[in-house]
Design a protein around this motif. Structure first.
Motif, PDB file in Angstrom:
ATOM      1  N   LEU A  17       0.815  -1.205   0.000  1.00  0.00           N
ATOM      2  CA  LEU A  17       0.000   0.000   0.000  1.00  0.00           C
ATOM      3  C   LEU A  17       0.852   1.259   0.000  1.00  0.00           C
ATOM      4  CD1 LEU A  17      -2.801  -0.990   2.516  1.00  0.00           C
ATOM      5  CD2 LEU A  17      -2.928  -0.929   0.037  1.00  0.00           C
ATOM      6  N   ALA A  18       1.938   1.243   0.763  1.00  0.00           N
ATOM      7  CA  ALA A  18       2.751   2.443   0.892  1.00  0.00           C
ATOM      8  C   ALA A  18       3.665   2.657  -0.294  1.00  0.00           C
ATOM      9  CB  ALA A  18       3.579   2.366   2.173  1.00  0.00           C
ATOM     10  N   ALA A  19       4.216   1.569  -0.821  1.00  0.00           N
ATOM     11  CA  ALA A  19       5.168   1.714  -1.915  1.00  0.00           C
ATOM     12  C   ALA A  19       4.542   1.473  -3.268  1.00  0.00           C
ATOM     13  CB  ALA A  19       6.325   0.728  -1.721  1.00  0.00           C
ATOM     14  N   GLY A  20       3.346   0.917  -3.287  1.00  0.00           N
ATOM     15  CA  GLY A  20       2.710   0.605  -4.567  1.00  0.00           C
ATOM     16  C   GLY A  20       2.391   1.864  -5.332  1.00  0.00           C
ATOM     17  N   CYS A  21       3.145   2.131  -6.343  1.00  0.00           N
ATOM     18  CA  CYS A  21       2.933   3.391  -7.042  1.00  0.00           C
ATOM     19  C   CYS A  21       3.528   3.325  -8.434  1.00  0.00           C
ATOM     20  CB  CYS A  21       3.542   4.545  -6.264  1.00  0.00           C
ATOM     21  SG  CYS A  21       5.189   4.211  -5.642  1.00  0.00           S
ATOM     22  N   GLY A  22       2.774   2.832  -9.379  1.00  0.00           N
ATOM     23  CA  GLY A  22       3.252   2.860 -10.749  1.00  0.00           C
ATOM     24  C   GLY A  22       2.612   1.780 -11.562  1.00  0.00           C
ATOM     25  N   SER A  23       2.244   2.104 -12.774  1.00  0.00           N
ATOM     26  CA  SER A  23       1.650   1.106 -13.650  1.00  0.00           C
ATOM     27  C   SER A  23       1.937   1.483 -15.083  1.00  0.00           C
ATOM     28  CB  SER A  23       0.131   1.035 -13.426  1.00  0.00           C
ATOM     29  OG  SER A  23      -0.458   0.198 -14.381  1.00  0.00           O
ATOM     30  N   ASP A  24       2.156   0.483 -15.899  1.00  0.00           N
ATOM     31  CA  ASP A  24       2.368   0.759 -17.316  1.00  0.00           C
ATOM     32  C   ASP A  24       1.067   0.763 -18.084  1.00  0.00           C
ATOM     33  OD1 ASP A  24       1.657  -1.867 -17.304  1.00  0.00           O
ATOM     34  OD2 ASP A  24       3.538  -2.638 -18.133  1.00  0.00           O
ATOM     35  N   GLY A  25      -0.073   0.623 -17.348  1.00  0.00           N
ATOM     36  CA  GLY A  25      -1.371   0.654 -17.998  1.00  0.00           C
ATOM     37  C   GLY A  25      -1.802  -0.691 -18.532  1.00  0.00           C
ATOM     38  N   ALA A  45      -0.694  -3.691  -7.341  1.00  0.00           N
ATOM     39  CA  ALA A  45       0.101  -2.466  -7.401  1.00  0.00           C
ATOM     40  C   ALA A  45       1.524  -2.838  -7.742  1.00  0.00           C
ATOM     41  CB  ALA A  45       0.069  -1.730  -6.064  1.00  0.00           C
ATOM     42  N   THR A  46       2.242  -1.921  -8.380  1.00  0.00           N
ATOM     43  CA  THR A  46       3.665  -2.129  -8.590  1.00  0.00           C
ATOM     44  C   THR A  46       4.417  -1.426  -7.465  1.00  0.00           C
ATOM     45  OG1 THR A  46       3.957  -0.172  -9.965  1.00  0.00           O
ATOM     46  CG2 THR A  46       3.369  -2.230 -11.079  1.00  0.00           C
ATOM     47  N   LEU A  47       5.554  -1.959  -7.113  1.00  0.00           N
ATOM     48  CA  LEU A  47       6.347  -1.416  -6.015  1.00  0.00           C
ATOM     49  C   LEU A  47       7.543  -0.621  -6.509  1.00  0.00           C
ATOM     50  CD1 LEU A  47       6.345  -4.583  -3.718  1.00  0.00           C
ATOM     51  CD2 LEU A  47       4.627  -2.789  -3.935  1.00  0.00           C
ATOM     52  N   GLU A 102       6.110  -6.145  -7.729  1.00  0.00           N
ATOM     53  CA  GLU A 102       4.653  -6.195  -7.819  1.00  0.00           C
ATOM     54  C   GLU A 102       4.045  -6.823  -6.572  1.00  0.00           C
ATOM     55  OE1 GLU A 102       3.190  -7.335 -11.967  1.00  0.00           O
ATOM     56  OE2 GLU A 102       5.208  -8.182 -11.909  1.00  0.00           O
ATOM     57  N   ALA A 103       2.804  -6.472  -6.322  1.00  0.00           N
ATOM     58  CA  ALA A 103       2.042  -7.069  -5.234  1.00  0.00           C
ATOM     59  C   ALA A 103       0.580  -7.134  -5.646  1.00  0.00           C
ATOM     60  CB  ALA A 103       2.196  -6.274  -3.939  1.00  0.00           C
ATOM     61  N   GLY A 104      -0.152  -8.048  -5.057  1.00  0.00           N
ATOM     62  CA  GLY A 104      -1.573  -8.177  -5.346  1.00  0.00           C
ATOM     63  C   GLY A 104      -2.284  -8.899  -4.218  1.00  0.00           C
ATOM     64  N   GLU A 205      -3.232   5.443 -16.688  1.00  0.00           N
ATOM     65  CA  GLU A 205      -2.263   5.945 -15.717  1.00  0.00           C
ATOM     66  C   GLU A 205      -2.801   5.681 -14.321  1.00  0.00           C
ATOM     67  OE1 GLU A 205      -0.598   9.807 -15.969  1.00  0.00           O
ATOM     68  OE2 GLU A 205      -0.582   9.792 -18.155  1.00  0.00           O
ATOM     69  N   ARG A 206      -2.114   4.857 -13.553  1.00  0.00           N
ATOM     70  CA  ARG A 206      -2.593   4.498 -12.221  1.00  0.00           C
ATOM     71  C   ARG A 206      -1.455   3.978 -11.372  1.00  0.00           C
ATOM     72  NH1 ARG A 206      -5.366   0.481 -15.738  1.00  0.00           N
ATOM     73  NH2 ARG A 206      -4.188  -1.458 -15.657  1.00  0.00           N
ATOM     74  N   LEU A 207      -1.606   4.124 -10.076  1.00  0.00           N
ATOM     75  CA  LEU A 207      -0.656   3.577  -9.119  1.00  0.00           C
ATOM     76  C   LEU A 207      -0.990   2.130  -8.796  1.00  0.00           C
ATOM     77  CD1 LEU A 207      -0.618   6.545  -6.593  1.00  0.00           C
ATOM     78  CD2 LEU A 207       0.689   6.269  -8.686  1.00  0.00           C
ATOM     79  N   GLY A 208      -2.227   1.787  -8.929  1.00  0.00           N
ATOM     80  CA  GLY A 208      -2.708   0.447  -8.662  1.00  0.00           C
ATOM     81  C   GLY A 208      -4.218   0.448  -8.807  1.00  0.00           C
ATOM     82  N   PHE A 209      -4.850  -0.693  -8.598  1.00  0.00           N
ATOM     83  CA  PHE A 209      -6.305  -0.739  -8.712  1.00  0.00           C
ATOM     84  C   PHE A 209      -6.871  -1.872  -7.865  1.00  0.00           C
ATOM     85  CE2 PHE A 209      -4.995  -3.723 -12.041  1.00  0.00           C
ATOM     86  CZ  PHE A 209      -5.884  -4.770 -11.878  1.00  0.00           C
ATOM     87  N   VAL A 210      -8.179  -1.763  -7.607  1.00  0.00           N
ATOM     88  CA  VAL A 210      -8.932  -2.825  -6.942  1.00  0.00           C
ATOM     89  C   VAL A 210     -10.170  -3.114  -7.782  1.00  0.00           C
ATOM     90  CG1 VAL A 210     -10.130  -3.570  -4.864  1.00  0.00           C
ATOM     91  CG2 VAL A 210      -8.121  -2.100  -4.662  1.00  0.00           C
TER      92      VAL A 210
END
Length: 510
Positions: A17-25, A45-47, A102-104, A205-210
């Motif tokens: 949650l804290a480091a998850g910040c980035g996505s290639d779409g 989320a990507t870390l 990555e994390a999920g 463009e997103r940091l992560g999703f649910v």
């Protein structure tokens, strides 16, 4: 689940949650290959953020107490957290050497007892080191077990932890086995048509999703027992939803494309209005929505069956007030807004403003409410003809319970219910508008700049209000205050995206 596994899961979730910040779409990550198709909830989320995202996050983090970049601060906090946990692990020595990018997580089912199958998934660049970390955490606390030739540690309380195809899998036994079943040939969520179609509407463009598989969730909930109480309201959740997280230098935002089924039930999430910007500049709560009559009509339709039908509701209103539900209540109500302001109890005031398309009908509504008020006032209360500079049609209530008068009036095509003279006057035309305030402009920027705001909550006036209540010297408040002061506002808005409507929540940082 054992305390040791809960601690480890909590710490690794914090990383995600804290480091998850980035996505290639892209539509999915490796974590999606272990989540079963039809899962009730799935998130990722990507870390390892890209440079622009790192810069935005660092710019936000720098406004809070502490030193160093976001990554440095998170690493320090995690090291401290692991050193004080029951896991016996060091973040630097036992976690960081294998931690991937990555994390999920997923929840694949629920049971009548309220449990289910759920796990956290964290990518492992080095399976051997990840296995060593789990072994160290499980030493003396977990038993070695195996499922379909995949070894794992079983903990008291139905906990399970193991490594599956390059992923550390932490959760309950059902969730671990569901991940293994998917890895061994089961259909993954990335091949689930409902999931992939829903994800197509998410911002790239997103940091992560649910992903919320709401129809499957309602179906399982109804089979489990408690969901039976949803009755016809289960139809509100017939379409899945994806919520994405993003950030810029003004704050963070959560976005979702709402299906029609949810938009009709939660109008504050589905439509904004420029009326919010027309409210007084010192408002710390501001709401604005189009067509209040339409919203009320939708809610009447939703609850009518439970109350015996729309006709019964209309008859009850007629008997109590003499008002016709459609002609005297719903038909005239147009766009509406609301504000609250004041940084002490003595200064609090605010108003509800509704635009009227039929002043004769809204006049009947005001007269009926005034009649009810006169029948129910106490010995120290009185309802008088409107007492407000500038005139208008309406009444004023005085009561010993509150220091300011309460006005219900109609003027200039608006119906206003206000607490306080100043609020009533500013509801009809403030000298300074919220749209011109720096906080409101930052809120629009945090949401991306093209959203019509439907909700605005400024934090700083609330903090002043809290301190006016005498808690300013409280030790806990003093510790929390430096971390709260950078916060600007909590906001919500909506915008059209082709034939779809996108909604967003945001938190601004000053």
């Amino acid at each position: 689940m054992s305390r040791i596994l809960l601690a480890l899961t909590g710490l690794l979730t914090t990383i995600a949650l804290a480091a998850g910040c980035g996505s290639d779409g892209s539509s999915s990550s490796g974590a999606a290959s272990l989540a079963p198709a039809g899962s009730l909830v799935y998130g990722e989320a990507t870390l390892n953020p890209d440079d622009d995202q790192k810069a935005s996050i660092d710019a936000l983090i720098e406004k809070f107490p502490g030193e160093g970049s976001a990554g440095d601060r998170i690493r320090g906090l995690l090291e401290e957290a692991f050193s004080g946990s029951e896991t016996g692990l060091s973040f630097a020595e036992d976690i960081e050497p294998w931690l991937g990018d990555e994390a999920g997580f997923f929840v694949s089912r629920i049971t009548p007892a309220g449990s289910g199958s759920a796990v956290l998934l964290v990518a492992a660049e080095d399976e051997g080191k990840a296995q060593d970390a789990l072994e160290k955490a499980a030493k003396g606390k977990g038993k070695v077990a195996s499922y379909k030739d995949h070894g794992y540690y079983a903990f008291t309380g139905d906990g399970a932890a193991g490594v599956v195809d390059g992923w550390v899998v932490l959760g309950n036994t059902g969730g671990f086995k569901a991940a293994v079943d998917t890895a061994e040939g089961g259909k993954p969520i990335e091949d689930d048509e409902r999931y992939t179609k829903t994800l197509e509407d998410a911002p790239e463009e997103r940091l992560g999703f649910v992903y919320f598989n709401t129809p499957a969730f309602v179906d399982q909930l109804q089979k489990a027992g408690p969901g039976a109480a949803l009755g016809p309201f289960g139809d509100l959740f017939k379409d899945p939803v994806v919520a994405t997280l993003n950030a810029n230098e003004h704050g963070v935002r959560l976005e979702a494309t709402l299906p029609e089924s949810l938009r009709s039930a939660f109008p504050i999430l589905s439509e904004g209005s420029d009326l919010a910007g027309e409210l007084p500049a010192d408002s710390w709560i501001a709401l604005a929505q189009p067509d209040l009559g339409k919203s009320i009509d939708q809610f009447v339709g939703m609850f009518a069956d439970a109350a015996g039908g729309r006709g019964v509701l209309a008859q009850q209103l007629k008997a109590a007030t003499g008002l016709d539900l459609d002609r005297d209540v719903i038909a005239w109500m147009g766009d509406w807004s609301l504000f609250v302001r004041g940084t002490s109890i003595a200064e609090l005031n605010g108003a509800l403003i509704i635009e009227t398309s039929d002043e004769a009908a809204s006049g009947r509504f005001i007269d009926a409410i005034a009649g009810l008020a006169r029948k129910t006032v106490g010995p120290d209360e009185n309802v008088r003809p409107l007492e407000l500079d500038g005139g208008g049609e309406g009444v004023t209530l005085h009561t010993a319970q509150v220091p300011e008068p309460i006005h219900l009036l109609q003027r200039d095509g608006k119906v206003v219910l206000a607490y306080g003279d100043a609020a009533a006057e500013d509801a009809l035309g403030p000298a300074e508008k919220l749209a011109d305030s720096a906080g409101y402009k930052d809120a629009q920027e945090a949401l991306g700049g093209d959203y019509d705001l439907s909700f605005y909550l400024a934090f700083q006036p609330i903090f002043s209000l809290v301190e006016s209540l005498g808690v300013g010297d409280d030790e806990g408040w003093q510790k929390a205050k430096p971390y709260l002061e950078p916060l600007g506002a909590l906001v919500a808005g909506a915008r059209k995206d082709g034939d779809k409507l996108r909604s967003a929540f945001g938190i601004t940082v000053k």
